[in-house]
Scaffold this motif. Sequence first.
Motif, PDB file in Angstrom:
ATOM      1  N   CYS A 120      -4.961   1.793  -1.283  1.00  0.00           N
ATOM      2  CA  CYS A 120      -5.575   1.349  -0.038  1.00  0.00           C
ATOM      3  C   CYS A 120      -6.598   0.282  -0.390  1.00  0.00           C
ATOM      4  O   CYS A 120      -7.599   0.565  -1.050  1.00  0.00           O
ATOM      5  CB  CYS A 120      -6.229   2.532   0.675  1.00  0.00           C
ATOM      6  N   GLY A 121      -6.356  -0.941   0.033  1.00  0.00           N
ATOM      7  CA  GLY A 121      -7.251  -2.040  -0.288  1.00  0.00           C
ATOM      8  C   GLY A 121      -6.972  -2.601  -1.669  1.00  0.00           C
ATOM      9  O   GLY A 121      -6.044  -2.182  -2.353  1.00  0.00           O
ATOM     10  N   VAL A 122      -7.802  -3.558  -2.058  1.00  0.00           N
ATOM     11  CA  VAL A 122      -7.635  -4.165  -3.374  1.00  0.00           C
ATOM     12  C   VAL A 122      -8.107  -3.201  -4.453  1.00  0.00           C
ATOM     13  O   VAL A 122      -7.405  -2.950  -5.427  1.00  0.00           O
ATOM     14  CB  VAL A 122      -8.397  -5.502  -3.463  1.00  0.00           C
ATOM     15  N   LYS A 123      -9.309  -2.637  -4.263  1.00  0.00           N
ATOM     16  CA  LYS A 123      -9.824  -1.646  -5.210  1.00  0.00           C
ATOM     17  C   LYS A 123      -9.816  -0.243  -4.603  1.00  0.00           C
ATOM     18  O   LYS A 123      -9.427   0.708  -5.250  1.00  0.00           O
ATOM     19  CB  LYS A 123     -11.236  -2.016  -5.660  1.00  0.00           C
ATOM     20  N   ASN A 124     -10.276  -0.111  -3.348  1.00  0.00           N
ATOM     21  CA  ASN A 124     -10.229   1.165  -2.637  1.00  0.00           C
ATOM     22  C   ASN A 124     -10.354   0.909  -1.134  1.00  0.00           C
ATOM     23  O   ASN A 124     -10.434  -0.231  -0.703  1.00  0.00           O
ATOM     24  CB  ASN A 124     -11.312   2.134  -3.138  1.00  0.00           C
ATOM     25  N   TYR A 125     -10.406   1.976  -0.349  1.00  0.00           N
ATOM     26  CA  TYR A 125     -10.388   1.830   1.104  1.00  0.00           C
ATOM     27  C   TYR A 125     -11.603   1.092   1.653  1.00  0.00           C
ATOM     28  O   TYR A 125     -11.559   0.503   2.735  1.00  0.00           O
ATOM     29  CB  TYR A 125     -10.250   3.190   1.782  1.00  0.00           C
ATOM     30  N   GLN A 159       0.826  -1.207   0.000  1.00  0.00           N
ATOM     31  CA  GLN A 159       0.000   0.000   0.000  1.00  0.00           C
ATOM     32  C   GLN A 159       0.862   1.260   0.000  1.00  0.00           C
ATOM     33  O   GLN A 159       0.528   2.246  -0.656  1.00  0.00           O
ATOM     34  CB  GLN A 159      -0.964  -0.002   1.197  1.00  0.00           C
ATOM     35  N   GLU A 160       1.980   1.232   0.704  1.00  0.00           N
ATOM     36  CA  GLU A 160       2.859   2.398   0.719  1.00  0.00           C
ATOM     37  C   GLU A 160       3.570   2.585  -0.614  1.00  0.00           C
ATOM     38  O   GLU A 160       3.691   3.699  -1.112  1.00  0.00           O
ATOM     39  CB  GLU A 160       3.887   2.266   1.850  1.00  0.00           C
ATOM     40  N   GLN A 161       4.032   1.488  -1.204  1.00  0.00           N
ATOM     41  CA  GLN A 161       4.769   1.584  -2.460  1.00  0.00           C
ATOM     42  C   GLN A 161       3.872   1.961  -3.633  1.00  0.00           C
ATOM     43  O   GLN A 161       4.272   2.739  -4.494  1.00  0.00           O
ATOM     44  CB  GLN A 161       5.482   0.253  -2.765  1.00  0.00           C
ATOM     45  N   LEU A 162       2.666   1.410  -3.666  1.00  0.00           N
ATOM     46  CA  LEU A 162       1.765   1.654  -4.789  1.00  0.00           C
ATOM     47  C   LEU A 162       0.804   2.811  -4.530  1.00  0.00           C
ATOM     48  O   LEU A 162      -0.022   3.135  -5.379  1.00  0.00           O
ATOM     49  CB  LEU A 162       0.977   0.388  -5.120  1.00  0.00           C
ATOM     50  N   HIS A 163       0.908   3.415  -3.343  1.00  0.00           N
ATOM     51  CA  HIS A 163       0.043   4.546  -2.968  1.00  0.00           C
ATOM     52  C   HIS A 163      -1.420   4.181  -3.165  1.00  0.00           C
ATOM     53  O   HIS A 163      -2.173   4.874  -3.851  1.00  0.00           O
ATOM     54  CB  HIS A 163       0.392   5.812  -3.761  1.00  0.00           C
ATOM     55  N   CYS A 165      -2.481   3.144   4.573  1.00  0.00           N
ATOM     56  CA  CYS A 165      -3.432   3.680   3.592  1.00  0.00           C
ATOM     57  C   CYS A 165      -3.351   5.201   3.495  1.00  0.00           C
ATOM     58  O   CYS A 165      -3.848   5.786   2.540  1.00  0.00           O
ATOM     59  CB  CYS A 165      -4.864   3.306   3.974  1.00  0.00           C
ATOM     60  N   CYS A 166      -2.766   5.836   4.486  1.00  0.00           N
ATOM     61  CA  CYS A 166      -2.745   7.300   4.534  1.00  0.00           C
ATOM     62  C   CYS A 166      -1.873   7.880   3.425  1.00  0.00           C
ATOM     63  O   CYS A 166      -0.832   7.318   3.074  1.00  0.00           O
ATOM     64  CB  CYS A 166      -2.211   7.789   5.878  1.00  0.00           C
ATOM     65  N   LEU A 167      -2.305   9.000   2.874  1.00  0.00           N
ATOM     66  CA  LEU A 167      -1.495   9.726   1.903  1.00  0.00           C
ATOM     67  C   LEU A 167      -0.232  10.239   2.583  1.00  0.00           C
ATOM     68  O   LEU A 167      -0.260  10.601   3.766  1.00  0.00           O
ATOM     69  CB  LEU A 167      -2.278  10.911   1.331  1.00  0.00           C
TER      70      LEU A 167
END
Length: 168
Positions: free
Chosen positions: A124-129, A118-122, A150-152
């Motif tokens: 959160c979740g599989v599709k979204n948060y 999640q940090e590398q690909l920016h 998940c945080c920006l």
Amino acid sequence: AAAGLSYVGAYVINTYKSYDNFLQDKYALLPAAIIICVAVVMFIIGLIGCCATFRESRVGLGLFLAIILVIFIAEVSAFVLGFVYREKVKTDVQGTMRSVFEKYDGKNPESTVVDYLQEQLHCCGVKNYSDWTTTQWFNSTGNNSVPHSCCLQEAKNCTGHLDHPQEL
């Protein structure tokens, strides 16, 4: 070209180590192995073409042309198969990712991989948060939040709460 393909194949194999929990099927390395094999074959074919040209051999140049035609047909076949099976691959990868997300508890190795991904690909979740709302971790914490991964990066005081989705 063979050196470039060898580098790409080695890079994919090296990168696989970071995402091996998501790609539980060990055949996921098959494309990288094929790329390296293609690089070796391209090198050999290049040598045949160079030697045939240097010697001005009609037989060698004919062999070189036949090999190039076979490679072109194989490339077209690979493109068509990739196009036909793209949805199956997408579905399989998403299913595996969902199962890894289900195992998330913030402490186990799968959790570390999820956070890293999640940090590398920016993302959160599989599709979204909202994918987190169905996980066991989300239900067990009871604080209506997603992991901090998940945080920006720009969000300084992000807590992961779903009432501030602009920070995710």
